[in-house]
Write a protein that holds these residues in place. Structure first.
Motif, PDB file in Angstrom:
ATOM      1  N   ALA A 143       0.801  -1.222   0.000  1.00 35.39           N
ATOM      2  CA  ALA A 143       0.000   0.000   0.000  1.00 35.39           C
ATOM      3  C   ALA A 143       0.827   1.263   0.000  1.00 35.39           C
ATOM      4  O   ALA A 143       0.381   2.307  -0.495  1.00 35.39           O
ATOM      5  N   VAL A 144       2.056   1.207   0.565  1.00 34.27           N
ATOM      6  CA  VAL A 144       2.835   2.440   0.735  1.00 34.27           C
ATOM      7  C   VAL A 144       4.309   2.255   0.355  1.00 34.27           C
ATOM      8  O   VAL A 144       4.825   2.895  -0.562  1.00 34.27           O
ATOM      9  N   THR A 145       5.000   1.369   1.089  1.00 41.05           N
ATOM     10  CA  THR A 145       6.469   1.384   1.063  1.00 41.05           C
ATOM     11  C   THR A 145       7.092   0.750  -0.172  1.00 41.05           C
ATOM     12  O   THR A 145       8.290   0.947  -0.422  1.00 41.05           O
ATOM     13  N   GLU A 179      -5.886  -8.379  11.217  1.00 40.81           N
ATOM     14  CA  GLU A 179      -4.788  -8.482  10.259  1.00 40.81           C
ATOM     15  C   GLU A 179      -5.182  -9.366   9.076  1.00 40.81           C
ATOM     16  O   GLU A 179      -4.812  -9.070   7.922  1.00 40.81           O
ATOM     17  N   ILE A 180      -5.914 -10.429   9.326  1.00 43.87           N
ATOM     18  CA  ILE A 180      -6.397 -11.280   8.231  1.00 43.87           C
ATOM     19  C   ILE A 180      -7.281 -10.476   7.289  1.00 43.87           C
ATOM     20  O   ILE A 180      -7.170 -10.563   6.059  1.00 43.87           O
ATOM     21  N   PHE A 181      -8.193  -9.661   7.852  1.00 45.25           N
ATOM     22  CA  PHE A 181      -9.062  -8.823   7.026  1.00 45.25           C
ATOM     23  C   PHE A 181      -8.233  -7.858   6.183  1.00 45.25           C
ATOM     24  O   PHE A 181      -8.505  -7.659   4.992  1.00 45.25           O
ATOM     25  N   SER A 182      -7.222  -7.269   6.784  1.00 45.99           N
ATOM     26  CA  SER A 182      -6.357  -6.323   6.075  1.00 45.99           C
ATOM     27  C   SER A 182      -5.694  -6.985   4.870  1.00 45.99           C
ATOM     28  O   SER A 182      -5.700  -6.436   3.754  1.00 45.99           O
ATOM     29  N   ILE A 183      -5.136  -8.162   5.082  1.00 53.33           N
ATOM     30  CA  ILE A 183      -4.443  -8.854   3.987  1.00 53.33           C
ATOM     31  C   ILE A 183      -5.430  -9.289   2.907  1.00 53.33           C
ATOM     32  O   ILE A 183      -5.134  -9.207   1.710  1.00 53.33           O
ATOM     33  N   LEU A 184      -6.631  -9.731   3.313  1.00 57.97           N
ATOM     34  CA  LEU A 184      -7.638 -10.143   2.329  1.00 57.97           C
ATOM     35  C   LEU A 184      -8.057  -8.986   1.440  1.00 57.97           C
ATOM     36  O   LEU A 184      -8.323  -9.176   0.245  1.00 57.97           O
ATOM     37  N   CYS A 185      -8.132  -7.782   2.006  1.00 57.67           N
ATOM     38  CA  CYS A 185      -8.469  -6.607   1.190  1.00 57.67           C
ATOM     39  C   CYS A 185      -7.450  -6.414   0.073  1.00 57.67           C
ATOM     40  O   CYS A 185      -7.809  -6.138  -1.081  1.00 57.67           O
ATOM     41  N   ILE A 186      -6.182  -6.575   0.404  1.00 61.61           N
ATOM     42  CA  ILE A 186      -5.132  -6.387  -0.593  1.00 61.61           C
ATOM     43  C   ILE A 186      -5.115  -7.540  -1.591  1.00 61.61           C
ATOM     44  O   ILE A 186      -4.906  -7.339  -2.793  1.00 61.61           O
ATOM     45  N   PRO A 212       0.068   3.288  -4.560  1.00 62.10           N
ATOM     46  CA  PRO A 212       0.103   2.412  -5.740  1.00 62.10           C
ATOM     47  C   PRO A 212      -1.144   1.562  -5.945  1.00 62.10           C
ATOM     48  O   PRO A 212      -1.587   1.369  -7.078  1.00 62.10           O
ATOM     49  N   LEU A 213      -1.742   1.054  -4.881  1.00 59.07           N
ATOM     50  CA  LEU A 213      -2.930   0.219  -5.055  1.00 59.07           C
ATOM     51  C   LEU A 213      -4.109   1.033  -5.564  1.00 59.07           C
ATOM     52  O   LEU A 213      -4.915   0.547  -6.370  1.00 59.07           O
ATOM     53  N   ASN A 214      -4.228   2.273  -5.117  1.00 55.04           N
ATOM     54  CA  ASN A 214      -5.289   3.138  -5.625  1.00 55.04           C
ATOM     55  C   ASN A 214      -5.078   3.443  -7.106  1.00 55.04           C
ATOM     56  O   ASN A 214      -6.040   3.492  -7.887  1.00 55.04           O
ATOM     57  N   ALA A 215      -3.800   3.647  -7.493  1.00 55.49           N
ATOM     58  CA  ALA A 215      -3.499   3.900  -8.902  1.00 55.49           C
ATOM     59  C   ALA A 215      -3.833   2.688  -9.758  1.00 55.49           C
ATOM     60  O   ALA A 215      -4.352   2.826 -10.880  1.00 55.49           O
ATOM     61  N   ILE A 216      -3.564   1.501  -9.259  1.00 60.08           N
ATOM     62  CA  ILE A 216      -3.889   0.274  -9.988  1.00 60.08           C
ATOM     63  C   ILE A 216      -5.405   0.140 -10.136  1.00 60.08           C
ATOM     64  O   ILE A 216      -5.916  -0.240 -11.194  1.00 60.08           O
ATOM     65  N   ALA A 217      -6.139   0.448  -9.068  1.00 65.52           N
ATOM     66  CA  ALA A 217      -7.598   0.356  -9.120  1.00 65.52           C
ATOM     67  C   ALA A 217      -8.165   1.257 -10.218  1.00 65.52           C
ATOM     68  O   ALA A 217      -9.081   0.863 -10.959  1.00 65.52           O
ATOM     69  N   SER A 269      -7.818  -0.762  -0.401  1.00 61.45           N
ATOM     70  CA  SER A 269      -6.454  -0.417   0.008  1.00 61.45           C
ATOM     71  C   SER A 269      -6.478   0.428   1.273  1.00 61.45           C
ATOM     72  O   SER A 269      -5.710   0.187   2.216  1.00 61.45           O
ATOM     73  N   ASP A 270      -7.370   1.420   1.308  1.00 60.79           N
ATOM     74  CA  ASP A 270      -7.468   2.270   2.496  1.00 60.79           C
ATOM     75  C   ASP A 270      -7.934   1.471   3.712  1.00 60.79           C
ATOM     76  O   ASP A 270      -7.424   1.647   4.818  1.00 60.79           O
TER      77      ASP A 270
END
Length: 468
Positions: free
Chosen positions: A37-39, A167-174, A273-278, A290-291
């Motif tokens: 998402a960022v780094t 954390e599982i929810f976070s990774i699933l979103c990505i 970057p994920l927002n740009a890909i979307a 991503s957010d």
């Protein structure tokens, strides 16, 4: 009391959380969602098409470091983690330096995580109605902190479980965004496999920057007093967490580089970057995932960091390095309540300062991130010295393997540290670097003073600690 000098927490003597929750705690401290998402943009500037290779090679290196730290965790289980490991395996002064830099580094992460969560919640809310301002971000950050603090105060089994599922929810979103990207662009990208275009110098810089994405796995050791079979479970979790996030990093690096080959803006220049890909695949609404991923990851990191720092405070207080005030646990829940309250108060004050002075949130995150990264580099370097030193003294069967690992990983850790400190960064990052150096020097000379005039204090670090 735990054999080897460790201390226990909780109302029972060790079986409070299971291995999956322990793994969730370690992964939440690593915060893998921050990488895609960022780094990743920082690494891609130098890594280019071979960004995935940088993450893969550093993943192997950090697995070796995790093996080293895991050996120490097996021999010296303690909620003080590397503070106690290095005190026993190397020298109490090394333990003091590690303990204070760990606390300061994790405190920087703790101060930044709720604010970062507030920032990404605000961005997610913009999909539905216009919201903006530092006040919104700080308000959400305060809510993050208070909820995380309450969960941590009620018990490690509750907070670790919440942290795991968040954390599982976070990774699933990505992963959802990644799947949509592959569906749109396909999975083939010959440029990422054309090794004739690989240049060593840029890849070396990418390796340096990607190393810090793996930091935090060692926090599994902070739960030694609340984990069944800690001598076997914690070393396994340390290695497993690095392997799992490493696989995630490599896959996401490949997918994002593949997508940005079709986007005019280079990946290295993208702040989101994920927002740009979307947007590129025609579904800008996917950017909300991503957010949400970063918002939820920041929450799980807040819980995990509260648990980690409070237990380091508890352990160091029990060994006489800091005031005994912190070596206290809640009668009802068995958690280090005093340490948790002090930590919450410090972070709340920090949020108030950021809000009142209107300090940009990302500059706060960058400043604290510099301090935390330097702390990781120092403690991992010390661990690579301490482990073979201890194993050779014990004539352990693994001593030569440990020495080989140290000869591979220690030079790179030193190189990363040198590049991070010179030339000295400007602004808040430079101030954080100088503050880190000053802290290390103060603790080191403090330890030398104890060695010369108060040796009993150093000896007390090495002995077993009874619970109050």
């Amino acid at each position: 009391m735990r054999k080897g000098g460790g201390v226990t927490l909780g109302r029972t003597s060790g079986d409070r959380i299971n291995v999956s929750e322990l793994w969730g705690h370690a992964v939440a401290n690593i915060t893998p969602s921050a990488m895609p998402a960022v780094t990743i943009s920082l690494v891609a500037i130098h890594g280019g098409s071979f960004t995935w290779l940088a993450y893969a090679l550093i993943g192997v290196l950090m697995t070796l470091v995790a093996l080293q730290v895991g050996i120490l965790a097996r021999h010296f289980p303690s909620p003080g983690s590397l503070f106690f490991y290095l005190s026993k395996a190397l020298h109490p002064i090394a333990g003091m330096v590690a303990g204070f830099t760990m606390m300061a580094g994790y405190l920087g992460a703790l101060a930044a995580a709720p604010l970062l969560g507030g920032l990404f919640v605000e961005q997610a809310l913009r999909f539905f109605w216009p919201v903006s301002g530092v006040g919104w971000i700080a308000g959400i950050g305060v809510l993050y902190l208070l909820v995380a603090w309450r969960l941590a105060l009620r018990g490690i089994e509750i907070s670790a479980r919440w942290g795991l599922w968040v954390e599982i929810f976070s990774i699933l979103c990505i992963v959802f965004i990644a799947a949509a990207t592959l569906w749109h662009f396909g999975w083939r990208d010959p440029a990422q496999w054309n090794f004739h275009r690989l240049h060593t110098a840029p890849l070396a810089q990418a390796l340096i920057l990607s190393l810090l994405a793996y930091g935090g796995f060692e926090t599994a050791g902070n739960l030694a007093g609340e984990t069944s079979a800690s001598r076997t479970a914690i070393p396994r979790v340390m290695v497993l967490s690095v392997l799992m996030v490493g696989g995630f990093f490599v896959a996401m690096a490949y997918i994002e580089v593949l997508a940005f080959a079709q986007i005019p803006t280079p990946l290295g220049d993208s702040a989101a970057p994920l927002n740009a890909i979307a947007k590129a695949i025609g579904h800008p609404w996917l950017g909300i995932f991503s957010d949400l991923a970063m918002a939820t990851a920041a929450f799980s990191a807040t819980i995990a960091t509260l648990n980690s720092i409070s237990r380091i405070l508890y352990s160091m207080a029990g060994h006489g390095v800091i005031p005994r005030f912190f070596h206290h646990r809640d009668v009802r829940h068995g958690t280090p309540a005093r340490a948790l309250r002090v930590l919450a108060a410090i972070v709340l004050i920090g949020m108030a300062v950021v809000t009142l002075w209107k300090i940009p949130i990302l500059s706060v995150v960058g400043t604290f991130g510099t301090f935390t990264g330097l702390a990781f580099l120092l403690i991992y370097g010390l661990a690579n010295v301490a482990t073979p030193w201890f194993l050779f003294r014990q004539r352990h069967a693994w001593r030569w393997i440990s020495l080989i690992i140290a000869c591979i990983s220690l030079p790179l850790l030193i190189k990363v540290t040198a590049v991070s400190l010179w030339p000295l960064p400007v602004g808040g990052e430079g101030a954080a670097s100088l503050l880190f150096i000053a802290l290390v020097m103060v603790i080191f000379f403090w330890g030398l003073y104890w060695a010369a005039f108060r040796p009993e204090h150093l000896r007390h670090i090495l002995v077993a600690v009874d619970e109050p």
